[in-house]
Enzyme design. Structure first.
Site, PDB file in Angstrom:
ATOM      1  N   ARG A 164     -13.364 -57.978 -55.240  1.00 18.21           N
ATOM      2  CA  ARG A 164     -14.082 -56.861 -55.864  1.00 18.21           C
ATOM      3  C   ARG A 164     -15.240 -57.351 -56.720  1.00 18.21           C
ATOM      4  NH1 ARG A 164      -8.723 -54.445 -57.727  1.00 18.21           N
ATOM      5  NH2 ARG A 164      -7.873 -53.572 -55.801  1.00 18.21           N
ATOM      6  N   ARG A 188      10.906 -67.168 -44.405  1.00 19.33           N
ATOM      7  CA  ARG A 188      10.895 -67.849 -45.690  1.00 19.33           C
ATOM      8  C   ARG A 188      11.935 -67.166 -46.570  1.00 19.33           C
ATOM      9  NH1 ARG A 188       8.859 -72.602 -45.937  1.00 19.33           N
ATOM     10  NH2 ARG A 188       7.992 -72.399 -48.045  1.00 19.33           N
ATOM     11  N   ARG A 223       5.343 -68.104 -58.548  1.00 15.89           N
ATOM     12  CA  ARG A 223       5.056 -67.122 -59.589  1.00 15.89           C
ATOM     13  C   ARG A 223       6.248 -66.985 -60.537  1.00 15.89           C
ATOM     14  NH1 ARG A 223       4.774 -61.624 -55.770  1.00 15.89           N
ATOM     15  NH2 ARG A 223       6.810 -61.885 -54.798  1.00 15.89           N
ATOM     16  N   GLU A 264      10.024 -68.206 -59.307  1.00 12.54           N
ATOM     17  CA  GLU A 264      10.223 -67.981 -57.868  1.00 12.54           C
ATOM     18  C   GLU A 264       9.673 -69.136 -57.040  1.00 12.54           C
ATOM     19  OE1 GLU A 264       9.016 -64.020 -56.837  1.00 12.54           O
ATOM     20  OE2 GLU A 264       8.545 -64.568 -54.764  1.00 12.54           O
ATOM     21  N   ASP A 300       5.620 -53.189 -46.496  1.00 10.61           N
ATOM     22  CA  ASP A 300       5.648 -52.618 -47.839  1.00 10.61           C
ATOM     23  C   ASP A 300       6.604 -51.418 -47.840  1.00 10.61           C
ATOM     24  OD1 ASP A 300       3.891 -54.404 -48.985  1.00 10.61           O
ATOM     25  OD2 ASP A 300       2.124 -53.205 -48.514  1.00 10.61           O
TER      26      ASP A 300
END
Ligand code: UDP
Length: 382
Positions: free
Chosen positions: A176, A248, A278, A299, A349
């Protein structure tokens, strides 16, 4: 006589399809090997701190699909939530997705949108038809930002060089030239006030649905049912007889902290020499709550073994070849529909999962009414 229908898995796909069938007057038996509903969306309040923990990793609800938004908000109260992700890279902190602030911070500059756009265009490499993740990233932002924000993270996340990964993975991420740091750009975004498990329990709460937890389903018994909806791993249904589809898995190292550990919900780690991808600080997913203590997950991603939880389908060339063989197997079983992330071996998602589940239930009901074959998959895996 009424169809004997079993839904294997009480995650999002199972709940939404089960509910649609029950709403249409069908009786559905839902079984799940786990001791809770909700699949990997499961949330549970930590007894010590009171923090709502996303047990299987962070889940943020966002969608552009008004029907899906109406659907979820019809079953649970959602609170406004705007997802922001920070990243630690090369010894500094930046905001993601890459936006004008990230670019100006990284280059220690004060560029306006048009200047930044021209500057990044200069950095970007001239690659006509990018094939790999790396080529796509170099053509997108050039080598500096690629190395800081994408290269190391992606190597850790997928355990594979970005030169061997498909370009499509990067297409999830925007670039962006303004200061919008909302990680998602969908019209609707929010968090269920009491977590995802009550939302999914509410979807399943119908007199036509019975739920049995801690109840594994043996695919060898599929012929005892008129129809089976299988939301487990596609290869698992066939006892892995053609091999194991690659995934994974994630290791979450849980730790607690007094107060605020990192000041945001998700901090990514872009450097390849930091082993984790993360750290998630769960209380920041519920900014309307106040907790003195904090629960965090560090993680790490690694190859999924037979006893691990499969998270991300890998879907490289070898996996796709094996997947094609399993798709052919699936077509030979007429009373089974393979659904959801694991049943169709795709990264999904939550909003897409619900959309496909609603469509699948409608297609199945229409096929029953018409006396035509049931759908084999909620969505074609290939
Ligand atoms: N990614 C990256 N750097 C980041 C975050 C993401 O390179 O800091 C890449 C990585 O390859 C990842 C993909 O973008 O697999 C998708 O990221 P997303 O945040 O959508 O993944 P999720 O939160 O679903 O794991």
């Amino acid at each position: 006589m009424a169809d004997k229908i079993v839904m294997v898995g009480a995650g999002l796909s199972g709940a939404v399809i089960g509910r649609a069938l029950a709403d249409a007057g069908r009786a559905v038996s839902v079984v799940d090997s786990r001791n809770h509903v909700g699949g990997n969306c499961h949330t549970a309040r930590d007894a010590d701190t009171g923090v709502m923990v996303h047990t299987y990793g962070p889940h943020i609800f966002h969608t552009d699909d008004a029907e899906v938004w109406d659907y979820v908000t019809g079953f649970a109260r959602f609170r406004p939530y705007k997802h922001r992700v920070m990243t630690t890279a090369e010894g500094r902190i930046y905001g993601l997705p890459v936006n004008l602030h990230t670019i100006n911070q990284y280059y220690n500059a004060t560029m306006k949108p048009a200047e930044a756009r021209a500057f990044i265009a200069e950095q970007a490499e001239d690659i006509a038809d990018p094939q790999s993740f790396e080529e796509q990233a170099l053509a997108f932002v050039g080598p500096d930002l690629y190395t800081a924000f994408f290269k190391g993270y992606t190597q850790k996340q997928w355990g594979t060089s970005p030169t061997a990964l498909p370009a499509a993975i990067l297409k999830r991420l925007p670039l962006r030239f303004n200061y919008d740091d909302n990680y998602f750009f969908h019209r609707f975004q929010g968090m269920p006030e009491d977590g995802y498990t009550p939302l999914i329990a509410a979807i399943l709460d119908h007199p036509g649905i019975t739920v049995q937890l801690s109840t594994p389903f043996d695919p060898a018994e599929a012929n005892q049912w008129d129809h089976v909806f299988w939301s487990g791993p596609l290869d698992g249904f066939f006892d892995y007889r053609l091999g194991r589809l690659g995934y994974r898995t994630l290791d979450f190292e849980r730790f607690t902290h007094d107060g605020d550990y990192q000041g945001c919900a998700v901090m990514n780690y872009g450097d390849v020499d930091v082993p984790h991808t993360r750290i998630t600080e769960h209380k920041h997913f519920a900014p309307w709550e106040n907790h003195a203590g904090s629960v965090l997950y560090r993680e790490e991603s690694r190859a999924c073994g037979p006893d691990d939880i499969p998270y991300y389908p890998i879907r490289l060339v070898d996996e796709k070849a094996m997947l094609a063989d399993y798709v052919e197997e699936a077509k030979t079983v007429s009373n089974v529909t393979f659904v959801g992330r694991l049943g169709t071996y795709r990264y999904l998602d939550m909003d897409v999962t619900i959309r496909e589940a609603l469509d699948c239930a409608r297609a199945w009901l229409a096929a029953r009414d018409a006396g035509t074959p049931a759908p084999v998959f909620s969505q074609a895996p290939l």
